[in-house]
Design a protein around this motif. Structure first.
Motif, PDB file in Angstrom:
ATOM      1  N   ASP A 298      42.735 -46.466  29.187  1.00 27.73           N
ATOM      2  CA  ASP A 298      41.797 -47.343  29.891  1.00 27.73           C
ATOM      3  C   ASP A 298      41.845 -47.144  31.396  1.00 27.73           C
ATOM      4  N   SER A 299      42.897 -46.457  31.882  1.00 26.04           N
ATOM      5  CA  SER A 299      43.011 -46.207  33.311  1.00 26.04           C
ATOM      6  C   SER A 299      43.581 -44.811  33.533  1.00 26.04           C
ATOM      7  N   ILE A 300      43.259 -44.276  34.706  1.00 26.09           N
ATOM      8  CA  ILE A 300      43.734 -42.939  35.073  1.00 26.09           C
ATOM      9  C   ILE A 300      43.860 -42.910  36.589  1.00 26.09           C
ATOM     10  N   ASN A 301      44.857 -42.191  37.098  1.00 25.11           N
ATOM     11  CA  ASN A 301      44.982 -42.127  38.551  1.00 25.11           C
ATOM     12  C   ASN A 301      44.208 -40.929  39.101  1.00 25.11           C
ATOM     13  N   THR A 302      43.917 -40.991  40.379  1.00 21.99           N
ATOM     14  CA  THR A 302      43.090 -39.950  41.004  1.00 21.99           C
ATOM     15  C   THR A 302      43.758 -38.587  40.931  1.00 21.99           C
ATOM     16  N   GLU A 303      45.070 -38.563  40.976  1.00 19.69           N
ATOM     17  CA  GLU A 303      45.801 -37.295  40.897  1.00 19.69           C
ATOM     18  C   GLU A 303      45.566 -36.627  39.537  1.00 19.69           C
ATOM     19  N   ASP A 304      45.580 -37.419  38.477  1.00 15.74           N
ATOM     20  CA  ASP A 304      45.334 -36.863  37.146  1.00 15.74           C
ATOM     21  C   ASP A 304      43.911 -36.331  37.021  1.00 15.74           C
ATOM     22  N   ILE A 305      42.953 -37.065  37.582  1.00 22.10           N
ATOM     23  CA  ILE A 305      41.561 -36.591  37.566  1.00 22.10           C
ATOM     24  C   ILE A 305      41.461 -35.277  38.334  1.00 22.10           C
ATOM     25  N   ALA A 306      42.076 -35.217  39.506  1.00 20.04           N
ATOM     26  CA  ALA A 306      42.041 -33.995  40.322  1.00 20.04           C
ATOM     27  C   ALA A 306      42.668 -32.825  39.570  1.00 20.04           C
ATOM     28  N   ASN A 307      43.751 -33.062  38.860  1.00 18.13           N
ATOM     29  CA  ASN A 307      44.401 -31.987  38.102  1.00 18.13           C
ATOM     30  C   ASN A 307      43.521 -31.499  36.953  1.00 18.13           C
ATOM     31  N   ILE A 308      42.817 -32.415  36.309  1.00 23.89           N
ATOM     32  CA  ILE A 308      41.888 -32.019  35.239  1.00 23.89           C
ATOM     33  C   ILE A 308      40.748 -31.192  35.832  1.00 23.89           C
ATOM     34  N   VAL A 309      40.228 -31.629  36.977  1.00 26.02           N
ATOM     35  CA  VAL A 309      39.148 -30.872  37.643  1.00 26.02           C
ATOM     36  C   VAL A 309      39.645 -29.488  38.026  1.00 26.02           C
ATOM     37  N   LEU A 310      40.847 -29.425  38.611  1.00 24.36           N
ATOM     38  CA  LEU A 310      41.389 -28.132  39.036  1.00 24.36           C
ATOM     39  C   LEU A 310      41.591 -27.181  37.859  1.00 24.36           C
ATOM     40  N   SER A 311      42.130 -27.683  36.762  1.00 22.34           N
ATOM     41  CA  SER A 311      42.337 -26.791  35.604  1.00 22.34           C
ATOM     42  C   SER A 311      41.003 -26.328  35.035  1.00 22.34           C
ATOM     43  N   THR A 312      39.998 -27.188  35.065  1.00 21.59           N
ATOM     44  CA  THR A 312      38.666 -26.816  34.585  1.00 21.59           C
ATOM     45  C   THR A 312      38.036 -25.774  35.507  1.00 21.59           C
ATOM     46  N   LEU A 313      38.110 -26.010  36.817  1.00 19.05           N
ATOM     47  CA  LEU A 313      37.517 -25.074  37.776  1.00 19.05           C
ATOM     48  C   LEU A 313      38.243 -23.730  37.793  1.00 19.05           C
ATOM     49  N   LYS A 314      39.562 -23.761  37.612  1.00 20.08           N
ATOM     50  CA  LYS A 314      40.330 -22.514  37.636  1.00 20.08           C
ATOM     51  C   LYS A 314      39.875 -21.582  36.513  1.00 20.08           C
ATOM     52  N   LYS A 315      39.551 -22.157  35.350  1.00 17.76           N
ATOM     53  CA  LYS A 315      39.063 -21.351  34.223  1.00 17.76           C
ATOM     54  C   LYS A 315      37.616 -20.907  34.446  1.00 17.76           C
ATOM     55  N   PHE A 316      36.871 -21.679  35.246  1.00 15.64           N
ATOM     56  CA  PHE A 316      35.451 -21.429  35.416  1.00 15.64           C
ATOM     57  C   PHE A 316      35.141 -20.442  36.539  1.00 15.64           C
ATOM     58  N   HIS A 317      35.612 -20.738  37.752  1.00 19.42           N
ATOM     59  CA  HIS A 317      35.233 -19.921  38.907  1.00 19.42           C
ATOM     60  C   HIS A 317      36.281 -20.064  40.010  1.00 19.42           C
ATOM     61  N   THR A 318      36.841 -18.952  40.451  1.00 19.76           N
ATOM     62  CA  THR A 318      37.944 -18.976  41.414  1.00 19.76           C
ATOM     63  C   THR A 318      37.548 -19.597  42.748  1.00 19.76           C
ATOM     64  N   SER A 319      36.394 -19.231  43.286  1.00 24.27           N
ATOM     65  CA  SER A 319      36.031 -19.766  44.605  1.00 24.27           C
ATOM     66  C   SER A 319      35.752 -21.265  44.544  1.00 24.27           C
ATOM     67  N   ALA A 320      35.164 -21.748  43.443  1.00 26.82           N
ATOM     68  CA  ALA A 320      34.942 -23.193  43.282  1.00 26.82           C
ATOM     69  C   ALA A 320      36.277 -23.913  43.188  1.00 26.82           C
ATOM     70  N   TYR A 321      37.212 -23.305  42.490  1.00 27.47           N
ATOM     71  CA  TYR A 321      38.565 -23.856  42.366  1.00 27.47           C
ATOM     72  C   TYR A 321      39.224 -23.987  43.738  1.00 27.47           C
ATOM     73  N   VAL A 322      39.159 -22.933  44.530  1.00 27.11           N
ATOM     74  CA  VAL A 322      39.790 -22.936  45.861  1.00 27.11           C
ATOM     75  C   VAL A 322      39.090 -23.933  46.785  1.00 27.11           C
ATOM     76  N   ARG A 323      37.751 -24.011  46.719  1.00 29.59           N
ATOM     77  CA  ARG A 323      37.025 -24.993  47.531  1.00 29.59           C
ATOM     78  C   ARG A 323      37.442 -26.418  47.174  1.00 29.59           C
ATOM     79  N   TYR A 324      37.506 -26.724  45.877  1.00 31.28           N
ATOM     80  CA  TYR A 324      37.906 -28.069  45.452  1.00 31.28           C
ATOM     81  C   TYR A 324      39.330 -28.358  45.920  1.00 31.28           C
ATOM     82  N   LEU A 325      40.186 -27.378  45.784  1.00 31.47           N
ATOM     83  CA  LEU A 325      41.569 -27.535  46.206  1.00 31.47           C
ATOM     84  C   LEU A 325      41.657 -27.821  47.704  1.00 31.47           C
ATOM     85  N   SER A 326      40.848 -27.139  48.499  1.00 33.81           N
ATOM     86  CA  SER A 326      40.884 -27.355  49.946  1.00 33.81           C
ATOM     87  C   SER A 326      40.277 -28.702  50.334  1.00 33.81           C
ATOM     88  N   TYR A 327      39.234 -29.174  49.600  1.00 33.13           N
ATOM     89  CA  TYR A 327      38.649 -30.489  49.877  1.00 33.13           C
ATOM     90  C   TYR A 327      39.633 -31.601  49.547  1.00 33.13           C
TER      91      TYR A 327
END
Length: 147
Positions: free
Chosen positions: A101-130
């Motif tokens: 029922d709840s999730i912390n922002t760090e967990d959401i960011a980690n899910i986004v990062l793992s998804t982006l890393k599999k999808f596109h390297t530059s998008a992954y790095v941009r998200y990581l830098s933001y």
């Protein structure tokens, strides 16, 4: 569902399919009054989900916030808005699969990062830098190599 053309309260569904993400439903509807056809999309309401911020404060989950952050990381890709929408769908499915029922922002960011890393390297790095906390390129390389 009210007709978007004439606001009549009765419409008929004459075609319905799951989208490629499998947790959204595409429906083709026809108004009983004016006979105009229109498309709707049905998805899971994630209003039950509470996000725990780094400060400890909580707020309701916001798809738009996630979409904006992913969209910013996908700038430069072909059709970056639709790409970001599909990525958000993927992230939301992974969040739903956690059965919480709840999730912390760090967990959401980690899910986004793992998804982006599999999808596109530059998008992954941009998200990581933001995401912040990166002070220089060597720090960025260190983080990229450990995730």
């Amino acid at each position: 569902m009210n007709c978007p053309i004439c606001d009549h309260k009765q419409t008929d569904v004459y075609n319905s399919r799951q989208t490629s993400q499998a947790h959204r439903v595409w429906r083709r509807r026809r108004c009983r009054s004016c006979q105009n056809a229109f498309t709707t999309y049905e998805s899971i309401d994630m209003g039950y989900l509470t996000v725990i911020k780094k400060s400890g404060n909580t707020e309701p989950y916001s798809r738009s916030k996630l979409l904006i952050s992913i969209c910013n990381s996908c700038i430069g890709l072909d059709d970056h808005i639709n790409t970001a929408e599909a990525l958000v769908d993927t992230v939301e499915k992974l969040v739903i699969n956690n059965h919480q029922d709840s999730i912390n922002t760090e967990d959401i960011a980690n899910i986004v990062l793992s998804t982006l890393k599999k999808f596109h390297t530059s998008a992954y790095v941009r998200y990581l830098s933001y995401r912040g906390g990166i002070t220089n390129t060597s720090h960025l390389r260190e983080i990229v190599n450990t995730t």
